[in-house]
Design a protein around this motif. Structure first.
Motif, mmCIF file in Angstrom:
data_model
loop_
_atom_site.group_PDB
_atom_site.id
_atom_site.type_symbol
_atom_site.label_atom_id
_atom_site.label_comp_id
_atom_site.label_asym_id
_atom_site.label_seq_id
_atom_site.Cartn_x
_atom_site.Cartn_y
_atom_site.Cartn_z
ATOM 1 N N SER A 1 40.375 -6.249 22.486
ATOM 2 C CA SER A 1 40.943 -6.437 21.150
ATOM 3 C C SER A 1 40.999 -7.919 20.799
ATOM 4 O O SER A 1 40.890 -8.789 21.670
ATOM 5 C CB SER A 1 42.355 -5.851 21.088
ATOM 6 O OG SER A 1 43.217 -6.569 21.973
ATOM 7 N N VAL B 1 42.983 -3.442 31.259
ATOM 8 C CA VAL B 1 43.661 -2.147 31.337
ATOM 9 C C VAL B 1 42.637 -1.039 31.165
ATOM 10 O O VAL B 1 41.561 -1.238 30.587
ATOM 11 C CB VAL B 1 44.777 -2.009 30.274
ATOM 12 C CG1 VAL B 1 45.876 -3.027 30.504
ATOM 13 C CG2 VAL B 1 44.200 -2.166 28.866
ATOM 14 N N GLY B 2 42.975 0.154 31.651
ATOM 15 C CA GLY B 2 42.032 1.261 31.636
ATOM 16 C C GLY B 2 41.548 1.652 30.255
ATOM 17 O O GLY B 2 40.391 2.055 30.083
ATOM 18 N N SER B 3 42.418 1.544 29.245
ATOM 19 C CA SER B 3 42.042 1.960 27.888
ATOM 20 C C SER B 3 40.960 1.077 27.283
ATOM 21 O O SER B 3 40.335 1.455 26.297
ATOM 22 C CB SER B 3 43.275 1.955 26.978
ATOM 23 O OG SER B 3 43.849 0.659 26.918
ATOM 24 N N GLU B 4 40.727 -0.092 27.878
ATOM 25 C CA GLU B 4 39.688 -0.989 27.371
ATOM 26 C C GLU B 4 38.296 -0.596 27.859
ATOM 27 O O GLU B 4 37.295 -1.069 27.323
ATOM 28 C CB GLU B 4 39.977 -2.435 27.798
ATOM 29 C CG GLU B 4 41.247 -3.020 27.188
ATOM 30 C CD GLU B 4 41.574 -4.395 27.735
ATOM 31 O OE1 GLU B 4 42.369 -5.114 27.090
ATOM 32 O OE2 GLU B 4 41.037 -4.749 28.811
ATOM 33 N N SER C 1 45.025 6.486 36.375
ATOM 34 C CA SER C 1 45.087 7.664 35.516
ATOM 35 C C SER C 1 45.738 7.331 34.178
ATOM 36 O O SER C 1 45.386 7.891 33.145
ATOM 37 C CB SER C 1 45.872 8.790 36.203
ATOM 38 O OG SER C 1 47.175 8.341 36.551
ATOM 39 N N TRP D 1 33.186 -2.619 27.941
ATOM 40 C CA TRP D 1 34.579 -3.076 28.005
ATOM 41 C C TRP D 1 34.936 -3.597 26.615
ATOM 42 O O TRP D 1 34.351 -4.565 26.142
ATOM 43 C CB TRP D 1 34.665 -4.158 29.072
ATOM 44 C CG TRP D 1 35.978 -4.842 29.270
ATOM 45 C CD1 TRP D 1 37.215 -4.446 28.844
ATOM 46 C CD2 TRP D 1 36.180 -6.065 29.985
ATOM 47 N NE1 TRP D 1 38.175 -5.338 29.233
ATOM 48 C CE2 TRP D 1 37.561 -6.345 29.945
ATOM 49 C CE3 TRP D 1 35.331 -6.943 30.648
ATOM 50 C CZ2 TRP D 1 38.105 -7.488 30.547
ATOM 51 C CZ3 TRP D 1 35.872 -8.069 31.239
ATOM 52 C CH2 TRP D 1 37.238 -8.329 31.198
ATOM 53 N N PRO E 1 46.055 5.186 31.025
ATOM 54 C CA PRO E 1 45.118 4.252 30.379
ATOM 55 C C PRO E 1 45.679 2.874 30.071
ATOM 56 O O PRO E 1 44.912 1.924 29.948
ATOM 57 C CB PRO E 1 44.732 4.985 29.089
ATOM 58 C CG PRO E 1 45.893 5.894 28.813
ATOM 59 C CD PRO E 1 46.374 6.331 30.160
ATOM 60 N N ASP E 2 47.002 2.760 29.922
ATOM 61 C CA ASP E 2 47.575 1.465 29.543
ATOM 62 C C ASP E 2 48.123 0.676 30.728
ATOM 63 O O ASP E 2 48.799 -0.331 30.553
ATOM 64 C CB ASP E 2 48.696 1.670 28.507
ATOM 65 C CG ASP E 2 48.154 2.199 27.194
ATOM 66 O OD1 ASP E 2 47.025 1.826 26.842
ATOM 67 O OD2 ASP E 2 48.845 2.990 26.539
ATOM 68 N N ARG F 1 35.257 1.845 28.206
ATOM 69 C CA ARG F 1 34.743 2.952 27.390
ATOM 70 C C ARG F 1 33.412 3.472 27.948
ATOM 71 O O ARG F 1 32.618 2.717 28.511
ATOM 72 C CB ARG F 1 34.531 2.473 25.945
ATOM 73 C CG ARG F 1 35.712 1.728 25.338
ATOM 74 C CD ARG F 1 36.857 2.655 24.979
ATOM 75 N NE ARG F 1 38.029 1.913 24.527
ATOM 76 C CZ ARG F 1 38.194 1.450 23.284
ATOM 77 N NH1 ARG F 1 37.245 1.632 22.382
ATOM 78 N NH2 ARG F 1 39.309 0.816 22.956
#
Length: 414
Positions: free
Chosen positions: A277, A257-260, A305, A274, A307-308, A262
């Motif tokens: 978690s 996912v995008g939020s991963e 767009s 990347w 992040p999740d 950085r």
């Protein structure tokens, strides 16, 4: 105080400010305890032969437990002690008896709640256990009634009749763990593990050693330029390439996912990476994977767009990546390979470049032991970045050159 207990006397004893006991002269060791709230309970005292200390057994409340029954229980306990054993209370006996009548399905449910629910692979393991219970009629059987013959016949059916040797070996491993858990103190739903002494039903499985040669890397990479020819989605094509570029596990890439992602743009202390978690990792520990320029080129068209949102929405999971790889293999007429073999190919590039197995394990996210490993998220990240760059450089050279043009590139084709 000791008297010959009678029902008349038991009914007449009155509560006092503190609990007191009256021994039964007719049955050594037996007494009736009376609490300030007028609760009368039969108890039996005996001396532990090992420690010499006095221990107590509680038989239950009067009159729920009649006097005659209390004396029977006391006499039985005395015989057990004389024979060198340790007596247990009727309640404990009942609990133990109930444990031994727990069915396979009941124990599987308890196992799921007590252990599997906290494991990343728990759902898959639960499905296997439930399927075994359903297919082989174990669900309604007491777990302790399942014998080694039952276990051997079930595994033979999977390995021989169904022709799934690897699945039989995995099933043995899963059920061995279930029975081992069931035997532990506090549970003891069974006293034996019928899978302990069984050989691997599928025989020795050859270690997986498939990796792609330089020529195969070029063929696959070019095929993934036009994935529609092989009925493979663009998302699956990108995911397969990312496995090779990052050396990540297929499931990790499929769920990205995008939020991963950085520090993709601009200066930063560690550069693009990347961040996965603990819940997303096989070993249950958070992990950081460096992203090279080649990885960023692959990711750019898929960035969302939100992040999740999953980057590869057309990829339901690693099974779809396996199917995509299968179609590429068939379309190109290649020797079989799987998405995991792309990860092994990246590791092979590093091996050929002189990195040790321990160093390669750092980028493969292989399990590390000890408390320090839980906190040292950035430890060896510089080494991982270095190895990621080596993989990128090797892939770019392989894709740009042919073995005839560049002898060094032929190493992987050897």
């Amino acid at each position: 105080m000791k008297v010959k207990l009678t029902d008349t006397g038991l009914r007449s004893y009155q509560p006092r400010a503190t609990q007191y006991a009256i021994g039964d002269a007719a049955c050594p060791g037996l007494c009736i305890r009376i609490t300030p709230k007028d609760i009368k309970t039969f108890a039996f005292a005996y001396r532990d032969s090992g420690t010499g200390k006095v221990k107590w057994l509680t038989f239950g409340r009067y009159p729920d437990v009649p006097l005659a029954r209390a004396r029977e229980l006391a006499n039985d306990a005395r015989k057990i002690i004389a024979a060198g054993g340790t007596p247990v209370t009727p309640k404990a006996e009942r609990v133990e008896a109930e444990k031994k009548t727990k069915t396979y399905a009941e124990v599987v449910a308890l196992y799921d709640d007590g252990k599997l629910a906290s494991l990343r692979s728990g759902k898959k393991t639960l499905k296997t256990l439930e399927r075994i219970g359903r297919v082989y009629g174990w669900n309604d059987r007491a777990l302790c009634s399942i014998t080694d013959d039952d276990a051997a016949n079930m595994l033979k059916d999977i390995a021989v009749k169904r022709g799934k040797k690897a699945a039989a070996n995995q099933t043995k491993h899963i059920l061995h763990a279930l029975f081992k858990w069931s035997r532990q103190p506090g549970r003891k739903f069974t006293t034996v593990n019928p899978f302990s002494d069984l050989a691997a039903p599928g025989g020795a499985i050859a270690p997986r050693a498939r990796f792609l040669s330089s020529d195969e890397i070029r063929k696959v990479w070019r095929a993934l330029d036009e994935p529609e020819r092989f009925k493979v989605s663009r998302d699956a094509a990108t995911a397969l390439r990312l496995i090779l570029v990052t050396a990540a596990r297929p499931g990790m890439v499929a769920g990205m996912v995008g939020s991963e992602l950085r520090d993709l743009t601009g200066p930063s202390a560690h550069g693009p990476h990347w961040s996965l978690s603990a819940e997303r990792m096989k070993a249950g520990s958070a992990f950081l994977t460096p992203l090279t320029g080649l990885a960023l080129e692959l990711l750019q068209p898929s960035l969302q767009s939100a992040p999740d949102v999953r980057l590869f929405r057309q990829v339901g999971g690693r099974n779809q990546l396996h199917e995509a790889a299968k179609r590429i293999v068939e379309g190109l007429g290649m020797q079989r390979w799987t998405p995991h073999d792309l990860r092994r190919t990246a590791a092979t590039i590093l091996d050929r470049s002189g990195y040790s197995l321990e160093q390669i394990g750092a980028i493969l996210a292989h399990t590390r032991k000890g408390v320090t490993a839980v906190y040292a998220r950035w430890e060896k990240f510089g080494l991982r970045r270095e190895m990621a760059m080596v993989i990128e450089r090797s892939l770019r050279e392989t894709l740009d050159e042919t073995p005839e043009d560049k002898p060094e590139a032929a190493l992987l084709a050897a």
